[in-house]
Write a protein that holds these residues in place. Structure first.
Motif, short mmCIF file in Angstrom:
data_model
loop_
_atom_site.label_atom_id
_atom_site.label_comp_id
_atom_site.label_asym_id
_atom_site.label_seq_id
_atom_site.Cartn_x
_atom_site.Cartn_y
_atom_site.Cartn_z
N HIS A 133 10.62 8.61 -7.04
CA HIS A 133 10.87 9.63 -6.02
C HIS A 133 12.37 9.74 -5.77
O HIS A 133 13.05 8.73 -5.64
CB HIS A 133 10.18 9.25 -4.69
CG HIS A 133 8.70 9.21 -4.79
ND1 HIS A 133 7.92 10.31 -4.59
CD2 HIS A 133 7.86 8.19 -5.07
CE1 HIS A 133 6.64 9.97 -4.75
NE2 HIS A 133 6.59 8.69 -5.04
N ARG B 97 15.25 10.84 -3.15
CA ARG B 97 15.39 11.08 -1.71
C ARG B 97 16.85 11.34 -1.40
O ARG B 97 17.69 10.44 -1.48
CB ARG B 97 14.89 9.85 -0.94
CG ARG B 97 14.85 10.07 0.55
CD ARG B 97 14.01 9.03 1.26
NE ARG B 97 14.30 7.66 0.91
CZ ARG B 97 14.91 6.79 1.70
NH1 ARG B 97 15.31 7.15 2.90
NH2 ARG B 97 15.11 5.55 1.31
N GLU C 42 13.78 6.03 -5.62
CA GLU C 42 12.85 4.98 -5.21
C GLU C 42 11.72 4.86 -6.20
O GLU C 42 11.17 5.86 -6.66
CB GLU C 42 12.23 5.30 -3.84
CG GLU C 42 13.17 5.15 -2.69
CD GLU C 42 12.48 5.39 -1.37
OE1 GLU C 42 12.69 4.58 -0.46
OE2 GLU C 42 11.74 6.38 -1.23
N LYS D 275 7.99 3.58 -6.31
CA LYS D 275 6.93 3.26 -5.35
C LYS D 275 5.63 2.95 -6.07
O LYS D 275 5.33 3.51 -7.12
CB LYS D 275 6.70 4.43 -4.41
CG LYS D 275 7.84 4.70 -3.46
CD LYS D 275 7.48 5.81 -2.49
CE LYS D 275 8.54 5.98 -1.44
NZ LYS D 275 8.16 6.98 -0.44
N GLN D 276 4.87 2.07 -5.46
CA GLN D 276 3.50 1.80 -5.87
C GLN D 276 2.64 2.28 -4.71
O GLN D 276 2.73 1.74 -3.62
CB GLN D 276 3.30 0.31 -6.12
CG GLN D 276 1.94 -0.03 -6.70
CD GLN D 276 1.89 -1.51 -7.05
OE1 GLN D 276 2.31 -2.36 -6.27
NE2 GLN D 276 1.36 -1.80 -8.22
N GLU D 277 1.88 3.34 -4.97
CA GLU D 277 1.20 4.09 -3.92
C GLU D 277 2.29 4.59 -2.96
O GLU D 277 3.16 5.31 -3.37
CB GLU D 277 0.11 3.25 -3.27
CG GLU D 277 -0.98 2.87 -4.26
CD GLU D 277 -2.01 1.92 -3.70
OE1 GLU D 277 -2.01 1.64 -2.49
OE2 GLU D 277 -2.82 1.46 -4.50
N ASP D 278 2.29 4.18 -1.70
CA ASP D 278 3.33 4.62 -0.77
C ASP D 278 4.35 3.52 -0.46
O ASP D 278 5.22 3.70 0.38
CB ASP D 278 2.71 5.10 0.55
CG ASP D 278 2.62 6.61 0.61
OD1 ASP D 278 3.19 7.27 -0.27
OD2 ASP D 278 1.97 7.13 1.54
N ASN D 279 4.23 2.40 -1.14
CA ASN D 279 5.09 1.26 -0.85
C ASN D 279 6.31 1.23 -1.76
O ASN D 279 6.17 1.14 -2.98
CB ASN D 279 4.31 -0.06 -1.03
CG ASN D 279 3.11 -0.13 -0.12
OD1 ASN D 279 3.18 0.26 1.03
ND2 ASN D 279 2.00 -0.61 -0.66
N PRO D 280 7.51 1.29 -1.17
CA PRO D 280 8.72 1.18 -2.00
C PRO D 280 8.80 -0.21 -2.64
O PRO D 280 8.65 -1.21 -1.97
CB PRO D 280 9.87 1.37 -1.02
CG PRO D 280 9.25 1.94 0.23
CD PRO D 280 7.82 1.51 0.23
#
Length: 128
Positions: A38, A40, A49, A51-56
């Motif tokens: 992602h 940003r 970033e 990320k794994q799912e929503d976790n940075p």
């Protein structure tokens, strides 16, 4: 977090090339590890970033640098250069003073602990 800072004012074309190269490297890492990349934007640059799912899981921050203690180190990923350890510690201390997030305290604690351990090891060296 890995920080990438422009060591001196550099042409926008050079910065764009460096960002594209770094994005390519981070994209490869994300694909190998099943992570999502992602972008940003931030006021002074951008953050990539992973990320794994929503976790940075990992991030790279790119921004302008206000000053440096030592010159950057040439890397094998031209045109990217590596920040010297002293500059990295200086940047981390600035972040600690400005934001004081838990990771900043942990990073500086690790630097201090490593420095103390190295100093003790040097003072305890037995001469042959």
């Amino acid at each position: 977090m890995l920080q990438v800072e422009w060591a001196q004012p550099s042409p926008e074309s050079e910065q764009r090339l460096a960002v594209e190269r770094l994005r390519s490297i981070v994209q490869q890492v994300s694909e190998v590890n099943g992570l999502m990349l992602h972008d940003r934007p931030i006021c002074t640059g951008m953050i990539l970033e992973l990320k794994q799912e929503d976790n940075p899981m990992f991030s790279v921050q790119m921004r302008d640098r206000a000053g440096e203690i030592e010159p950057s180190i040439v890397s094998s990923w031209s045109p990217l250069q590596l920040q010297s350890l002293h500059n990295a510690i200086g940047s981390k201390m600035t972040a600690l003073v400005n934001h004081g997030s838990p990771c900043d305290f942990c990073d500086i604690r690790a630097v201090v602990a490593t420095s103390v351990n190295n100093a003790v090891a040097r003072s305890c060296k037995v001469e042959d």
